[in-house]
Design a protein around this motif. Structure first.
Motif: not given
Length: 329
Positions: A27-32, A39-42, A175-176, A237-245
């Motif tokens: 994890f990074t600070k961004a993904s943590a 994320c809310e439901m899509h 998106p996910f 998700s450890i990847d920030e872009d994936t964690a967002k969604v």
């Protein structure tokens, strides 16, 4: 014991052990950040073909077409089947379900199950938690004049089946992709209710009907939350872009909270039989109690019995199918 602030190396968490754990996981600070701000439901209509399927099912209901749901024998499969059956039945569809037997049929849609569906006069086959890899079985169903709708979440192959519609989170612009079969079915159910609810007929708008639909939606959500754990969907998700969604974390948190405060009576009955305290219900309650029991039915007997329990219409009916009884008969 409260951990004192310390000279953190990564700065991911104030607790030193958790800080080290998250760092070691990548994890990074961004993904943590998304662990505490999930994320809310899509939007359900981002799912591939979902809008078209909702419209088609509305037409099937109007024209009294027979819809046969083909599920799976694990917990994700029986919850998916239950969601779709309850929704279609509520909306007035002519609907039945078939669950493959683990030993006799094996996984997924097969020629034999297509024949079983034809034997009960199926006009439409609707799969859940399977179908994306059933190329030959779907080709066979189409040759018999059956309309085929696939809802699935397993990884698609290079060649997609020639189904009329495919609802799948890994296709199109969703998106996910890492949601369960029941989560996928749940979103379809919401669309079906939106399009085909009896409440759209103003003559039927009564408090009792509104309450029934409200309770149905709550129950579907609770089943979908259970499937997140039983099918081991990723909660972080450890990847920030994936964690967002990644919508699973918030989805599960909300589902657990709903079960703790206001569980559907079928789930409440199950928890009582399993000796699970509703007030302290959590993800481990699903992983070590609810999930294993749902999965065991398909291993010891016919998984259709689990669907019978989850779709029972009255408490009196379910007393005859009390979960432990169903499991061991």
């Amino acid at each position: 014991m409260k951990w004192k602030k310390y000279n953190k190396i990564s700065g991911l968490h104030v607790c030193p052990q958790m800080d080290m754990y998250l760092t070691s996981c990548g994890f990074t600070k961004a993904s943590a950040y998304y662990l505490t701000h999930p994320c809310e439901m899509h939007d359900k209509y981002l799912l591939h073909d979902l809008r078209e399927v909702v419209h088609a099912i509305g037409e099937f209901i109007k024209n009294n077409k027979k819809i046969v749901i083909i599920g799976d024998y694990d917990a994700d499969g029986v919850t998916s089947t239950s969601c779709l059956y309850l929704t279609l039945d509520y909306c007035g569809a002519c609907v039945e379900y078939l669950i493959p037997h683990r030993v006799k049929n094996g996984y997924g849609l097969s020629h034999a199950l297509v024949d079983d569906a034809i034997a009960i006069n199926a006009d439409v086959i609707l799969t859940c938690d399977n179908g994306i890899s059933a190329l030959e079985a779907i080709r066979y169903a189409k040759s018999k004049g059956i309309i085929v709708i696939v809802t699935d979440h397993h990884t698609p192959g290079e060649t997609l089946p020639i189904a009329d519609y495919i609802v799948h989170p890994a296709l199109g612009d969703y998106p996910f992709s890492n949601i369960s079969g029941c989560q996928t079915a749940y979103k379809l159910c919401l669309g079906i209710i939106e399009e085909c609810s009896p409440l759209k007929d103003k003559k039927l708008i009564k408090k009792a009907m509104r309450r029934k639909e409200f309770q149905l939606k709550d129950y579907l959500f609770q089943l979908s939350a259970i499937s997140i754990v039983t099918d081991v969907m990723p909660l972080a998700s450890i990847d920030e872009d994936t964690a967002k969604v990644n919508e699973n974390r918030k989805w599960l948190m909300d589902g657990i909270e709903m079960i703790k405060k206001n569980p559907d009576w079928r789930i409440q009955m199950m928890l009582k039989e399993l000796g699970v305290n509703q007030k302290t219900f959590e993800e481990t309650s699903i992983g070590f109690y609810v999930g294993p029991c749902l999965n065991a039915v398909g291993r010891l007997t016919d998984a259709g019995k689990a669907v019978q329990f989850l779709t029972a219409q009255t408490k009196e009916e379910d007393k005859k199918k009390i979960f432990i009884y169903v499991l061991y008969q």
